[in-house]
Structure formats: structure tokens, C-alpha cells
Design an enzyme around this catalytic site. Structure first.
Site, mmCIF file in Angstrom:
data_model
loop_
_atom_site.group_PDB
_atom_site.id
_atom_site.type_symbol
_atom_site.label_atom_id
_atom_site.label_comp_id
_atom_site.label_asym_id
_atom_site.label_seq_id
_atom_site.Cartn_x
_atom_site.Cartn_y
_atom_site.Cartn_z
ATOM 1 N N ARG A 59 68.102 37.142 7.804
ATOM 2 C CA ARG A 59 68.759 38.590 7.774
ATOM 3 C C ARG A 59 69.107 38.657 9.468
ATOM 4 N NH1 ARG A 59 66.759 42.850 3.657
ATOM 5 N NH2 ARG A 59 68.918 43.150 3.651
ATOM 6 N N ASP A 64 66.051 49.945 10.512
ATOM 7 C CA ASP A 64 66.233 48.407 10.654
ATOM 8 C C ASP A 64 66.173 47.915 12.219
ATOM 9 O OD1 ASP A 64 66.952 48.656 7.810
ATOM 10 O OD2 ASP A 64 66.417 46.574 7.892
#
Ligand code: MRU
Length: 351
Positions: A78, A225
Site C-alpha cells: 500500500r 495516513d
């Protein structure tokens, strides 16, 4: 705690794709299973995928597989959450120059367990800071996606603040946006909060604005994030419109994240890579197809967006609360992001 290192040298993790209906724990000694679990969001949330990758490296070393190959595979899972690369780099530094397989394995286990423990401690400190930051009138808190125990080593960032406020006797109630397309708010945040008996109302993402306009939201708290040096914040898609709506309605917009989420090498959020996931997640609800695709109809699925720092009231870290101008405050609080190295003078008293 959504992931555990087992004494027999395996990793056990909760499959979050099956929540809230089933609580299934998966045990593995293969780092590839960890990589696939991160890709599929069985294990998700920025801090948690970093912790999982650390354990994955320890599994690779235990199986006598090249740690560099495992690192490459885990890193590719990711792209947006910087915690993933941060944890992998930290583990690789811990075995720099080590040749002996047993020592390499032991060191990687030790480092991954430290990253995990430090994350839980950081979340409690974030909770302490955040609970002090909320005013007594901040009773109804809106959060997006899931930034709780399930997204971290334990306790949570945004939900950690809500937990700490509740533990301090606040009657916090939570408005959880469902978080299309994968429903982390509806499935995971509501599940976590119900276990803690914290009142929670799930709404569709598009309802947030009218709740704010009616005065039913006192503050917004989300996770992150990746945070750029200027305070721009990447978080789950749909965060940016919430921040704009919060500003329009005079509501504070807080970001809660450990310093390992700050990427001070990036000047602004324009440089943050945004993960594009399969359009199938948009065109299907669970296994039911809901979009007629054809020559004229396509689907896109960006997993994150970037909220410009001008909409961010404060960023709550384990080292203190960063306020604008973020270039200065983030540099002061996050530059040494190799774990929660808090400055003692800035830590609020527990109480
Ligand atoms: O795609 P996900 O479920 O991993 O997205 C998670 C989020 O956007 C969280 O808000 C973020 O990772 C912070 S978790 C403490």
C-alpha cells in the site's frame, strides 16, 4: 489488539474484512500471507500495517528467506501510509551488518515488538493530549473511517482521544460516517465503540454536512495516513470534504496521529502518493453488482484524499499538539519520529 506475535514464532491477526459478523483470527508463519492481508485490508490502518510489516520481516528471517526480498514485497502493498515504510526501514536498520540468521531473527522480533508497544503507548499519550484539547462542550464528535484499536497496535488515535475523553467522565457520543466503499466506519468503528459502550450513531457519508449545519457536531477528529511538512493530511477518501464542511460551520477539525505518520521529507500533500484501488470495490456492495458498466460508464476508486492544512485546527501527536504554522510545530514534535520520544515537559498529567 488486532495483531499478536506468538511465542512459537507465528503471527496471529484478526481478519477485519469479516467484521462485524465474524471474529476470525488467522495464524501464519509466512510473510507473504501478511503482505496479502495488508493488500486486502484484512489488516489495515496506517500504524497497524507498519507493525504487521515488522512482524512479516521477522517471519521471513525465521524461515531463512531473504529479508530484503520480504521488505520489497511488504513495502509494495500500500503506497499512502508512510508508517509502512517507516517501520520497514526501522527494522532493516536494526539488522544492518548482521549476518548470523538467528541473531537477525531475534533482532527483528525485538524491533517489531518494540514498534508495536511504542505505538500503543503513543496512542495513550495522543488520547491524553486530545482529551485535554476538547472543550467541555465538545459532546458530539464526528469521525471518519476507523482510526481505533483496529487501525493501530491498540487503543487508537482518533478513537483513542474519544476513549480518553470518555474515561475522564465526558459523555462523548460519536457520529461515525459509514465510509464508502469498504464501510470501515459502519463495520469497524461502530463495532469497536459498541464494545466500549460509547454511544455511536452511524450516518451515510453524505449526511455529515446537514448534521454540522444543524449544530449536531461539536468537533471532527480523524486519523491520518501521511502528514506532509506543511501540515497537509492524507486520510481516507471523504476526509477533505468533511474538513471543508467543518470550516464552513465553524467546527474544529482535529487530526490525531503518531509522529511516525509525519513525512517531513514532503513539502506538501501534493507529493503524497494516493492509492488507487480496484473499481470493483465501488461497483459492488459485498458481492452484489450495483453499477451498470459499459462503454460510457466507468468507476474509479481513490482510497485517500489530501486535506490542505488551512482546514486543520490542530494535529494531536504523542509528543504534543501541533498548531499552525505547522512547518514549525511539526518539525518540533515529529522530527525524531523513531518512536514516541516525547518531551516530558509537554506531556499532560493523567487524570
Ligand atoms: O484503507 P484503510 O482502512 O487502511 O484507511 C485507514 C484510514 O484512513 C485511517 O484513518 C488512517 O489509517 C489512520 S489509522 C489510525
Amino acid at each position: 489488539m488486532p495483531i499478536k506475535w506468538l511465542p512459537e514464532g507465528k503471527v496471529s491477526f484478526l481478519d477485519q474484512t469479516l467484521l462485524p459478523h465474524e471474529e476470525v483470527w488467522i495464524e501464519t508463519s509466512d510473510y507473504r500471507v501478511i503482505a496479502e492481508a495488508i493488500r486486502r485490508l484484512q489488516v489495515r490502518g496506517a500504524p497497524l500495517i507498519g507493525i504487521a510489516a515488522g512482524y512479516g520481516l521477522a517471519l521471513a528471517a525465521g524461515a531463512g528467506e531473504p529479508v530484503e526480498t520480504a521488505a520489497k514485497e511488504l513495502r509494495s502493498t500500500r503506497p499512502t501510509a508512510v508508517n509502512l515504510s517507516w517501520a520497514i526501514d526501522r527494522c532493516l536498520r536494526a539488522v544492518d551488518g548482521v549476518e548470523e540468521p538467528r541473531e537477525m531473527r531475534e533482532r527483528l522480533i525485538k524491533e517489531a515488538v518494540s514498534i508495536h508497544k511504542e505505538d500503543v503507548a503513543a496512542n495513550h499519550r495522543i488520547g491524553d493530549y486530545g482529551a485535554k484539547l476538547l472543550s467541555a462542550d465538545d459532546q458530539s464528535i464526528l469521525t471518519h473511517c476507523n482510526a481505533g484499536t483496529l487501525a493501530t497496535g491498540g487503543y487508537g488515535t482518533a478513537l483513542g482521544v474519544i476513549r480518553s475523553a470518555s474515561a475522564n467522565g465526558r459523555l462523548c457520543s460519536v457520529i461515525a460516517t459509514e465510509t464508502r466503499p469498504l464501510l470501515q466506519g459502519a463495520r469497524l468503528t461502530a463495532w469497536e465503540l459498541s464494545r466500549d459502550r460509547i454511544p455511536c450513531t452511524v450516518i451515510v457519508d453524505s449526511a455529515a454536512g446537514s448534521y454540522m449545519r444543524r449544530g449536531e457536531i461539536d468537533a471532527v477528529i480523524v486519523g491520518a495516513d501521511r502528514i506532509a511538512a506543511n501540515g497537509d493530511v492524507a486520510n481516507k477518501i471523504g476526509t477533505y470534504p468533511l474538513a471543508v464542511l467543518a470550516r464552513e460551520n465553524g467546527i474544529p477539525f482535529y487530526v490525531a496521529a503518531p509522529s511516525s505518520t509525519a513525512d517531513l521529507s514532503l513539502a506538501s500533500g501534493d507529493d503524497i502518493p494516493i492509492e488507487q484501488r480496484s473499481p470493483d470495490e465501488v461497483t459492488s456492495l459485498r458481492s452484489e453488482h450495483i453499477v451498470t458498466l459499459g462503454l460510457a460508464v466507468q468507476a474509479e476508486n481513490p482510497a485517500f484524499d489530501v486535506t490542505p492544512s488551512r482546514y486543520v485546527t490542530a494535529i494531536i501527536t504523542e509528543n504534543g499538539v501541533a498548531k499552525p504554522p505547522f512547518e514549525e510545530s511539526l518539525e518540533r514534535l515529529c522530527a525524531r519520529s523513531s518512536g514516541p520520544q516525547a518531551r516530558e515537559s509537554e506531556v499532560p498529567a493523567r487524570g
